[in-house]
Every structure is written in C-alpha cells, then in structure tokens.
Write a protein that holds these residues in place. Structure first.
Motif, mmCIF file in Angstrom:
data_model
loop_
_atom_site.group_PDB
_atom_site.id
_atom_site.type_symbol
_atom_site.label_atom_id
_atom_site.label_comp_id
_atom_site.label_asym_id
_atom_site.label_seq_id
_atom_site.Cartn_x
_atom_site.Cartn_y
_atom_site.Cartn_z
ATOM 1 N N GLY A 292 0.798 -1.230 0.000
ATOM 2 C CA GLY A 292 0.000 0.000 0.000
ATOM 3 C C GLY A 292 0.825 1.271 0.000
ATOM 4 O O GLY A 292 0.276 2.364 0.114
ATOM 5 N N CYS A 293 2.144 1.138 -0.123
ATOM 6 C CA CYS A 293 3.025 2.310 -0.062
ATOM 7 C C CYS A 293 3.019 3.072 -1.386
ATOM 8 O O CYS A 293 2.815 2.478 -2.447
ATOM 9 N N PRO A 294 3.252 4.391 -1.323
ATOM 10 C CA PRO A 294 3.437 5.123 -2.580
ATOM 11 C C PRO A 294 4.682 4.615 -3.317
ATOM 12 O O PRO A 294 5.552 3.988 -2.715
ATOM 13 N N ALA A 296 8.205 4.190 -4.827
ATOM 14 C CA ALA A 296 9.525 4.586 -4.335
ATOM 15 C C ALA A 296 9.480 5.115 -2.896
ATOM 16 O O ALA A 296 10.195 6.032 -2.522
ATOM 17 N N CYS A 297 8.600 4.517 -2.115
ATOM 18 C CA CYS A 297 8.461 4.930 -0.711
ATOM 19 C C CYS A 297 9.769 4.673 0.036
ATOM 20 O O CYS A 297 10.403 3.630 -0.140
ATOM 21 N N SER A 298 10.151 5.637 0.850
ATOM 22 C CA SER A 298 11.350 5.437 1.670
ATOM 23 C C SER A 298 11.010 4.627 2.914
ATOM 24 O O SER A 298 11.897 4.222 3.656
ATOM 25 N N HIS A 299 9.733 4.390 3.141
ATOM 26 C CA HIS A 299 9.187 3.701 4.315
ATOM 27 C C HIS A 299 9.413 4.482 5.597
ATOM 28 O O HIS A 299 9.263 3.939 6.682
ATOM 29 N N ASP A 300 9.802 5.739 5.426
ATOM 30 C CA ASP A 300 9.910 6.607 6.601
ATOM 31 C C ASP A 300 9.331 7.971 6.231
ATOM 32 O O ASP A 300 9.986 8.994 6.361
ATOM 33 N N ASP A 303 3.133 9.041 4.028
ATOM 34 C CA ASP A 303 2.191 8.141 3.375
ATOM 35 C C ASP A 303 2.595 6.666 3.428
ATOM 36 O O ASP A 303 1.943 5.826 2.809
ATOM 37 N N CYS A 304 3.652 6.372 4.132
ATOM 38 C CA CYS A 304 4.099 4.971 4.196
ATOM 39 C C CYS A 304 2.993 4.109 4.812
ATOM 40 O O CYS A 304 2.451 4.445 5.867
ATOM 41 N N ALA A 305 2.707 3.010 4.128
ATOM 42 C CA ALA A 305 1.602 2.155 4.575
ATOM 43 C C ALA A 305 1.977 1.273 5.764
ATOM 44 O O ALA A 305 1.114 0.603 6.338
ATOM 45 N N LEU A 306 3.240 1.280 6.110
ATOM 46 C CA LEU A 306 3.663 0.362 7.173
ATOM 47 C C LEU A 306 3.123 0.774 8.542
ATOM 48 O O LEU A 306 2.913 -0.081 9.405
HETATM 49 ZN ZN ZN Z 1 6.500 2.634 2.849
#
Ligand code: ZN
Length: 336
Positions: A292-294, A296-300, A303-306
C-alpha cells in the motif's frame, strides 16, 4: 537477488570440437570439458589461491573471462598445471553461478561496488562489548549488507568480562538476530569456540569486525593450525604474517563442518549499492504491508503504509522501528 556468474558454456553444448587451425572466427569458446572444479580461498597480489581436491594451487583468470571478477568463495573451473608445485600457474576458465554475493562500497559516496565474497550463507558480525566500545551504527550497516545479500546475520559478542551484553542484545532483540556472547576466558579455554562453531556448522560464514574486537583470536580458536596447513599455500600466506592484502581468506572448519571466511578489519561498510526492497525482504512480517506504499516509498514518510500495517496488528512496532533504523543507516555517514 541479482545473480552473477552465469556461465556461458551452456550455449556451446552442440559445438563439435574443432581441430586446431580450423576454429571458426566467432566468439564460440572452447568448452573446457577437462576442467577441474575448485574453490577460491584468497587473492594475493592478483593471484588466486584455489582449493582443488586436497591442495591449493595458484591460478589466474583466463582472458576469456573478460572483466568478470573472481572472488573468494567462488566455485571455479580450472585448467592447466594443477600440481600446485612451486611456480606453476593454472587458469580459471569459468566461474559458476553464485548462490549469494556480499558487496560493499568503499565509501557511501563511492558508486563503485565491490563483491567481497561469493556463495556465503551467513555473516558473523564480531563486536567487543568494551575496549573498544560497541559501534551500533557499524553493526546496523553490517546487518543491512547481510539482508541485502540474503545472508543470515549472527552476532558474536566478545569481552563479556568487561561489560554486560544486555543493552546491545535489547537493541537487536526485535530483529531476532542469533547471537553468541563470549568472554576472554571462555575464548582462551576453548568453551567459546565450541559454542560459536555450533552456529557455523555446515555453513559458509563470513566474519567481519573492526580492529581490536578480538576477531583474529576468535578465528584462530575456531580454525586450528593443522586445518590451515591442510590448505597448503594458505598457511604459507598467513604464516609469514604477510596476509595484509585486502582480500578475504576462506578457512575450513574442523571435520569439514563448513567454512569460515575471514575478512580484513572493517572501519566502515559502504552501502551505496543497497536496494531497500532486498532489505525489506528479510522482514517477511512487514514486506506485504509495503504493497500500500506510494511509489519509491522510503518507508519513513507520511504516506508509508507500514504504520497502518502495524496499527492493524500485522507486525510489532519494534520491528518497524528496527527496519526504519536500518534503512536510515544508509543515509547517514559512519560515526554519526
Ligand atoms: Zn512505505
């Protein structure tokens, strides 16, 4: 995982051997059916030391391999003089497909990535609990490199007689990294070596650590001198105290219980080459949540889905925190 070392001979199977002088002018290469399999133990001043059956021979890369690198741990095919006698030189004509590739960049600014070791399956990160102080940033960087390469990490903590392992182990507990805690006394009496060896059984383990952590003492305790001698020339290299090259060195564990690959002391572990998606692959509880992340999400980021994934109870918050800390270590300079 990217794979290198795919050998080219498969395409040549139907080529009939040509008599000398009758060779077609194409890039069809001789098959080297007579080649012998070996394993690269170390590289010393450009010459590769290859274990063939029970002896170590010196070899160089055949021209036909082009720019393909040959590194410690590579399974290779060699031809030529395989006697291992003084002043003989064999040729490496093929590098077999690698099951894993441990890379590092010399520096984060350095786009040039180097393959350090091929075909390992575990990375032992050796860290002293004191004298010198542990460097969690360096441990994190080694973990990222391990996850990126698909190697399983192992923490080997030394000098527990000087400081407790508690705080450090708490930091790494959410990652589930296996560990062995050793004191200097346990290392001297062989008890620590037995416990570390249990973790190395039937695997190929790369040892990393910066200077002063007791890695050399540990490696010497794990690999008795007679095993080093079993690989012939390797003993000659280390015995002179001349093994000051930047190459790793593969050593057989007693009773053929796997391989230990020692590496020169690391001050940093450049991560320029790391692909975050390969790191996340080591977090199977979090990986599906990234769908569900955008892009090229940096995951930080916002909008990060995590965050929602964890809020929904699919994974522990401490796991996400650890993943983010590891991914962030790519962005920071060593020692920050
Ligand atoms: Zn993410």
């Amino acid at each position: 995982m990217r794979r290198y070392g795919k050998h080219t001979d498969e395409d040549d199977v139907r080529v009939r051997p040509n008599r000398r002088g009758n060779r077609p002018r194409s890039n069809i290469r001789p098959k080297h059916e007579d080649a012998t399999e070996g394993m690269v133990l170390t590289v010393d001043r450009g010459r590769l030391h290859v274990l063939v059956e029970d002896r170590t021979i010196i070899a160089m890369k055949a021209r036909e391999l082009g720019r393909k690198g040959v590194v410690v741990g590579d399974r290779v095919a060699v031809v030529g003089d395989l006697s291992g006698d003084k002043d003989t030189l064999a040729r490496i004509v093929r590098v077999e497909e690698r099951s894993s590739v441990l890379r590092r960049t010399a520096d984060d600014d350095d786009p040039y990535e180097r393959v350090v070791v091929a075909n390992a399956d575990q990375l032992a990160i050796v860290t002293a609990l004191a004298d010198p102080e542990p460097r969690p940033r360096l441990i994190d960087r080694c973990l990222v490199a391990a996850f990126d390469a698909g190697l399983e990490p192992l923490l080997v903590l030394t000098k527990s007689d000087l400081a407790s392992a508690k705080d450090l182990l708490e930091t790494y507990e959410p990652l589930g990294v296996p560990y062995v805690v050793t004191s200097r006394e346990q290392l001297a009496d062989g008890e620590a070596a037995d416990r570390v060896r249990e973790q190395l059984a039937d695997r190929t383990t790369v040892f990393v650590g910066h200077s002063g952590v007791g890695k050399t003492t540990l490696v010497n305790a794990l690999v008795p001198a007679d095993r080093k001698r079993a690989t012939g020339r390797v003993n000659a290299v280390t015995g002179r105290g001349r093994h000051t090259t930047t190459s790793a060195l593969a050593l057989p564990l007693p009773d053929d219980k796997g391989w230990l690959i020692d590496t020169p002391g690391v001050r940093s572990f450049g991560l320029h080459h790391v692909d975050p998606s390969r790191v996340i692959h080591a977090f199977p509880d979090l990986e599906p949540g990234t769908e569900g992340c955008p892009r090229a999400c940096s995951h930080d980021e916002r909008d990060c889905a995590l965050d929602q994934w964890v809020a929904d109870g699919h994974a522990e918050p401490a796991r996400l925190y650890s993943l983010r800390r590891l991914l962030a270590t790519r962005e920071r300079r060593e020692g920050d």
